[in-house]
Design an enzyme around this catalytic site. Structure first.
Site, PDB file in Angstrom:
ATOM      1  CE  LYS A 197      -3.721   2.327   2.500  1.00 31.72           C
ATOM      2  NZ  LYS A 197      -4.634   2.275   3.670  1.00 31.72           N
ATOM      3  CE  LYS A 252      -6.387   2.033  -0.894  1.00 29.05           C
ATOM      4  NZ  LYS A 252      -7.070   2.078   0.425  1.00 29.05           N
TER       5      LYS A 252
END
Length: 329
Positions: A197, A252
């Site tokens: 992330k 992400k």
């Protein structure tokens, strides 16, 4: 052998031959629908994400019925926490009667076969908008945060969540959660780790939706989310999470990080998911609203590109629309 004996366009001439040679096919099975749940009655539009709404639990069930009818495999829940429930210690995140916990129970009672994924992170519950607990200097402390995340994850598992998805990027949290699940008897609760992330600038509309933007203010998450310039680091993070007991991993954002998706899939060959984040959604929606892009064509192309890069599934706010289009195809 070369041209004119080799003519690649021959296979592109007709739809049937294009279909026969198509390497990647997007299906409804690839879609996960993220939903924002709030304590208020009814629905409330998210201004920076046209077409996306915050919903109450009773409205959530209507959304779930749509998803179930379209055969979308799972919903991912994100809470919009009331201001009075936020604190420095984020204890509201693990209350048995908390918003997420009640939403999970309602979904599993009504649609037991629909997958329910819960976000394990403290930012919706902290008064400062960070994903963890902070010290006097404002630094997010790792180990105390992990203790809170374990409590949160356990409360979700006890409520009936099928998958918990730690999105905080603290060190060691996957192993701590997996160990707690084993001790508490949640042997079948899966962990989808947000392993790669990034500290991206594409999250702004999401923070508006969950109400953490105001609390975070001019703060940032650079000390725990990954530097967008790094690629090798993503592989190390994924390896650590898998060693600690993650069943699936997440990259992400999506489109700006397809190279990371490909590297993760090639290196580990494990279930790999991608979050097509709020900023990606908002950009497409804005261009579509202005008539600059074709909605159906561009959305399905973007989602197919994520799958082509190696993703097994995509969290996308376009899930309901995409599922309808795929059904019509």
């Amino acid at each position: 052998m070369t041209y004119p004996f080799v003519r690649p366009r021959r296979m592109r001439r007709d739809e049937f031959s294009r279909r026969l040679m198509r390497e990647h096919v997007l299906t409804t099975d690839d879609l996960i629908y993220p939903v924002f749940v709030h304590e208020l009655k009814g629905r409330a539009a998210v201004a920076s994400m046209p077409g996306v709404e915050r919903v109450s639990i009773d409205e959530l069930l209507r959304v779930a019925e749509q998803a179930h009818t379209l055969r979308i495999p799972a919903l991912a829940l994100f809470p919009v926490t009331a201001p009075e429930a936020k604190s420095l210690t984020a204890e509201a995140s693990w209350y048995d009667d908390g918003l997420v916990q009640r939403a999970v129970r309602a979904l599993k009672e009504r649609f037991p076969e629909l997958g329910v994924i819960t976000d394990v992170a403290l930012d919706p519950y902290t008064s400062h908008g960070q994903d963890g607990l902070i010290d006097d200097s404002g630094y997010v402390v790792n180990d105390d945060t992990v203790e809170a995340l374990v409590k949160q994850a356990l409360s979700h598992a006890r409520a009936g969540a099928d998958i918990v998805a730690p999105s905080d990027m603290m060190d060691g949290r996957i192993g701590a959660i997996r160990g707690a699940f084993e001790m508490d008897g949640h042997l079948h609760t899966r962990i989808l780790a947000y392993s790669a992330k990034y500290a991206s600038s594409f999250y702004g509309p999401f923070r508006d939706a969950v109400g953490s933007a105001g609390a975070l203010g001019k703060g940032n998450k650079f000390t725990y989310q990954m530097d967008p310039a790094n690629s090798d680091e993503a592989l190390r993070e994924v390896a650590l999470d898998l060693d600690e007991g993650a069943d699936m991993v997440m990259v992400k954002p999506g489109l700006p990080y397809l190279d990371i998706v490909r590297r993760v899939k090639d290196e580990f060959g494990v279930p790999t998911f991608v979050y097509q984040v709020s900023g990606e959604y908002a950009m497409l929606r804005a261009a579509i609203a202005n008539g600059w892009l074709d909605e159906r064509g561009c959305v399905l192309e973007a989602l197919t590109s994520i799958k082509r890069a190696g993703a097994d599934g995509v969290l996308t706010y376009f899930a309901l629309d995409a599922a309808r289009w795929l059904r019509e195809a």
